[in-house]
Design a protein around this motif. Structure first.
Motif, mmCIF file in Angstrom:
data_model
loop_
_atom_site.group_PDB
_atom_site.id
_atom_site.type_symbol
_atom_site.label_atom_id
_atom_site.label_comp_id
_atom_site.label_asym_id
_atom_site.label_seq_id
_atom_site.Cartn_x
_atom_site.Cartn_y
_atom_site.Cartn_z
ATOM 1 N N ASN A 32 59.304 39.021 32.333
ATOM 2 C CA ASN A 32 59.833 40.217 31.698
ATOM 3 C C ASN A 32 58.695 41.223 31.509
ATOM 4 N N THR A 33 58.206 41.386 30.312
ATOM 5 C CA THR A 33 57.111 42.318 30.106
ATOM 6 C C THR A 33 55.773 41.694 30.493
ATOM 7 N N MET A 34 54.880 42.529 30.979
ATOM 8 C CA MET A 34 53.492 42.144 31.206
ATOM 9 C C MET A 34 52.629 43.185 30.513
ATOM 10 N N SER A 35 51.619 42.720 29.822
ATOM 11 C CA SER A 35 50.855 43.626 28.966
ATOM 12 C C SER A 35 49.370 43.311 29.033
ATOM 13 N N TRP A 36 48.602 44.287 28.626
ATOM 14 C CA TRP A 36 47.169 44.124 28.413
ATOM 15 C C TRP A 36 46.860 44.396 26.949
ATOM 16 N N TYR A 37 46.063 43.514 26.375
ATOM 17 C CA TYR A 37 45.546 43.687 25.033
ATOM 18 C C TYR A 37 44.031 43.640 25.120
ATOM 19 N N ARG A 38 43.396 44.047 24.044
ATOM 20 C CA ARG A 38 41.949 43.917 23.994
ATOM 21 C C ARG A 38 41.506 43.595 22.576
ATOM 22 N N ARG A 39 40.339 42.963 22.505
ATOM 23 C CA ARG A 39 39.723 42.669 21.209
ATOM 24 C C ARG A 39 38.253 43.001 21.301
ATOM 25 N N ALA A 40 37.860 43.987 20.523
ATOM 26 C CA ALA A 40 36.452 44.367 20.453
ATOM 27 C C ALA A 40 35.766 43.555 19.360
ATOM 28 N N PRO A 41 34.459 43.394 19.435
ATOM 29 C CA PRO A 41 33.749 42.618 18.411
ATOM 30 C C PRO A 41 34.014 43.150 17.016
#
Length: 120
Positions: A32-41
């Motif tokens: 279904n959905t495909m996503s990008w997430y990010r985590r910075a320090p």
């Protein structure tokens, strides 16, 4: 069950570009959905971009037209084209997919992450 493998991260100078890829494999009936997430320090994880099966996309406010998410459904792959990168884009970028699996369940899966570092 389902594996997500990201690639394309690296070190780039401010103003440069990178293209991230994420390939899904395993017990997949449909994605279904495909996503990008990010985590910075030192920061919480945040949504970068998401794409649903209709092709509709959504972006985090900080993207401001610099990033583009796209999908190749035949290859179970999602891309993130990142242009005009800034030092504040430095983070680990994670792929996420909402998958209808072979055992007829809808589940979320995460990749292992790929590091993006933008130097000033």
């Amino acid at each position: 069950q389902v594996q997500l493998v990201e690639s394309g991260g690296g070190l780039v100078q401010a103003g440069g570009s990178l293209r991230l890829s994420c390939v899904a494999s395993g017990s997949i009936l449909n994605i279904n959905t495909m996503s990008w997430y990010r985590r910075a320090p030192g920061k919480q994880r945040e949504l970068v971009a998401t794409s649903d099966t209709s092709g509709s996309t959504n972006y985090g406010d900080f993207v401001k037209g610099r990033f583009t998410i796209s999908r190749d459904n035949a290859k179970n792959t999602v891309y993130l084209q990142m242009n005009n990168l800034k030092p504040e884009d430095t983070a680990v970028y994670y792929c996420n997919a909402n998958v209808f699996t072979l055992d007829y369940r809808i589940q979320f899966f995460w990749g292992q992450g790929t590091q993006v570092t933008v130097s000033s």
